[in-house]
Design a protein around this motif. Sequence first.
Motif, PDB file in Angstrom:
ATOM      1  N   VAL A  78       0.824  -1.216   0.000  1.00 34.94           N
ATOM      2  CA  VAL A  78       0.000   0.000   0.000  1.00 34.94           C
ATOM      3  C   VAL A  78       0.860   1.269   0.000  1.00 34.94           C
ATOM      4  O   VAL A  78       0.695   2.134  -0.875  1.00 34.94           O
ATOM      5  CB  VAL A  78      -1.010  -0.010   1.173  1.00 34.94           C
ATOM      6  CG1 VAL A  78      -1.620   1.378   1.380  1.00 34.94           C
ATOM      7  CG2 VAL A  78      -2.122  -1.027   0.890  1.00 34.94           C
ATOM      8  N   PRO A  79       1.819   1.442   0.929  1.00 39.19           N
ATOM      9  CA  PRO A  79       2.658   2.654   0.860  1.00 39.19           C
ATOM     10  C   PRO A  79       3.547   2.693  -0.381  1.00 39.19           C
ATOM     11  O   PRO A  79       3.861   3.773  -0.880  1.00 39.19           O
ATOM     12  CB  PRO A  79       3.496   2.586   2.146  1.00 39.19           C
ATOM     13  CG  PRO A  79       3.433   1.167   2.590  1.00 39.19           C
ATOM     14  CD  PRO A  79       2.116   0.654   2.142  1.00 39.19           C
ATOM     15  N   ALA A  80       3.941   1.516  -0.891  1.00 37.66           N
ATOM     16  CA  ALA A  80       4.753   1.487  -2.117  1.00 37.66           C
ATOM     17  C   ALA A  80       3.960   2.030  -3.298  1.00 37.66           C
ATOM     18  O   ALA A  80       4.463   2.832  -4.094  1.00 37.66           O
ATOM     19  CB  ALA A  80       5.203   0.050  -2.402  1.00 37.66           C
ATOM     20  N   MET A  81       2.718   1.613  -3.401  1.00 36.65           N
ATOM     21  CA  MET A  81       1.850   2.111  -4.477  1.00 36.65           C
ATOM     22  C   MET A  81       1.618   3.612  -4.339  1.00 36.65           C
ATOM     23  O   MET A  81       1.607   4.349  -5.333  1.00 36.65           O
ATOM     24  CB  MET A  81       0.509   1.369  -4.459  1.00 36.65           C
ATOM     25  CG  MET A  81       0.596  -0.061  -4.941  1.00 36.65           C
ATOM     26  SD  MET A  81      -1.009  -0.898  -4.796  1.00 36.65           S
ATOM     27  CE  MET A  81      -0.731  -2.354  -5.825  1.00 36.65           C
ATOM     28  N   LEU A  82       1.448   4.067  -3.102  1.00 35.81           N
ATOM     29  CA  LEU A  82       1.233   5.492  -2.870  1.00 35.81           C
ATOM     30  C   LEU A  82       2.474   6.302  -3.259  1.00 35.81           C
ATOM     31  O   LEU A  82       2.357   7.376  -3.853  1.00 35.81           O
ATOM     32  CB  LEU A  82       0.904   5.738  -1.393  1.00 35.81           C
ATOM     33  CG  LEU A  82      -0.502   5.346  -0.946  1.00 35.81           C
ATOM     34  CD1 LEU A  82      -0.601   5.379   0.570  1.00 35.81           C
ATOM     35  CD2 LEU A  82      -1.545   6.262  -1.580  1.00 35.81           C
ATOM     36  N   TYR A  83       3.638   5.804  -2.924  1.00 37.34           N
ATOM     37  CA  TYR A  83       4.884   6.513  -3.233  1.00 37.34           C
ATOM     38  C   TYR A  83       5.003   6.769  -4.734  1.00 37.34           C
ATOM     39  O   TYR A  83       5.443   7.834  -5.169  1.00 37.34           O
ATOM     40  CB  TYR A  83       6.081   5.707  -2.734  1.00 37.34           C
ATOM     41  CG  TYR A  83       7.411   6.345  -3.053  1.00 37.34           C
ATOM     42  CD1 TYR A  83       7.949   7.329  -2.230  1.00 37.34           C
ATOM     43  CD2 TYR A  83       8.138   5.969  -4.190  1.00 37.34           C
ATOM     44  CE1 TYR A  83       9.172   7.933  -2.531  1.00 37.34           C
ATOM     45  CE2 TYR A  83       9.351   6.560  -4.495  1.00 37.34           C
ATOM     46  CZ  TYR A  83       9.861   7.532  -3.658  1.00 37.34           C
ATOM     47  OH  TYR A  83      11.062   8.134  -3.961  1.00 37.34           O
ATOM     48  N   HIS A  84       4.597   5.786  -5.528  1.00 36.99           N
ATOM     49  CA  HIS A  84       4.726   5.881  -6.984  1.00 36.99           C
ATOM     50  C   HIS A  84       3.449   6.398  -7.666  1.00 36.99           C
ATOM     51  O   HIS A  84       3.351   6.389  -8.884  1.00 36.99           O
ATOM     52  CB  HIS A  84       5.093   4.515  -7.568  1.00 36.99           C
ATOM     53  CG  HIS A  84       6.462   4.049  -7.200  1.00 36.99           C
ATOM     54  ND1 HIS A  84       7.608   4.609  -7.733  1.00 36.99           N
ATOM     55  CD2 HIS A  84       6.877   3.077  -6.343  1.00 36.99           C
ATOM     56  CE1 HIS A  84       8.670   3.994  -7.229  1.00 36.99           C
ATOM     57  NE2 HIS A  84       8.255   3.071  -6.387  1.00 36.99           N
ATOM     58  N   PHE A  85       2.482   6.848  -6.875  1.00 36.27           N
ATOM     59  CA  PHE A  85       1.185   7.268  -7.411  1.00 36.27           C
ATOM     60  C   PHE A  85       1.273   8.631  -8.076  1.00 36.27           C
ATOM     61  O   PHE A  85       1.845   9.573  -7.532  1.00 36.27           O
ATOM     62  CB  PHE A  85       0.170   7.318  -6.269  1.00 36.27           C
ATOM     63  CG  PHE A  85      -1.229   7.691  -6.681  1.00 36.27           C
ATOM     64  CD1 PHE A  85      -1.957   6.894  -7.542  1.00 36.27           C
ATOM     65  CD2 PHE A  85      -1.831   8.848  -6.179  1.00 36.27           C
ATOM     66  CE1 PHE A  85      -3.263   7.232  -7.903  1.00 36.27           C
ATOM     67  CE2 PHE A  85      -3.122   9.188  -6.530  1.00 36.27           C
ATOM     68  CZ  PHE A  85      -3.839   8.375  -7.399  1.00 36.27           C
TER      69      PHE A  85
END
Length: 285
Positions: A78-85
């Motif tokens: 979840v935070p990984a996806m947010l970082y690259h969002f």
Amino acid sequence: MAKRVNYIYNKKPKFEIPKNNKQRPAFILYAMKKSYEVDVARSELNYVTQPKNIKTGKPIIRMRRLNEHRAGAMRAMVPAMLYHFNIVSQIVQASVEQLSDECGLSTISSSGNKSISRASRLITEFMEPMGFVVSEKKWDKIIGNYMPKMISLTPLFFKLFDVSEEKINSAKKQQLAWINRNLIKKGIKPISLIEAKFKSQEVRLQSILNYRKSQHFFHIRKKKAQNIFSLDEKTARQKILKLIVEKYSLNELSEMGLDGLRKKVNIQYYYLKKIAKENYSDSNI
């Protein structure tokens, strides 16, 4: 049959910010902070949301909660996806493989093959049927198969850690204003949110195409290099010499001389040796 023991690699995965850490918008930092403050894998949404078959749209009967291994993967992803969002396009500007690597979910077999199935299955078997993400596949004419999926985050994804749709829309407007300020400085006409979204999607798609194209040609070179190094050293050097001789004219070969030709063979030999052993992700070629 022998019982599998400790079959899950890295039982407590964690997202590690890439070494080439880029400055992220305030909204991204805010959303990441919110995602760390709750247990996204045990969110109430995971129990009350009805998963659906992404092809048929029919409900999927799901009787139990996420097992701890998949829950751990979700907490990292979840935070990984947010970082690259990308706020405007709503696309995660990273492949599943990159996300898997950064979360410590990738595994390497004894034969050297990488597996990203733990991350991939989390997305296709849970996050997508639940409606947290939407993925799109496009056909790659170069490779002859599908490109890495483009993943979009839905408003429901943000509800996992209590970020409202109003907050997302506000962030989109702020990001669009920032984009247009930069365009105006360059003497370019401002664009709408829809135009910005399509432009961001095009940029992401082009980056995937460029990566796949370079990856494809690297693997062609690597295969050729490995074919040469399947021979003994003397035969390999003779083959390289033949290729060099075919490349240059008689005048160029004459100017090069025997010493120059030997030097080129040595350089090409060690260059091809490097390619034959190198993985694409490690390559600077």
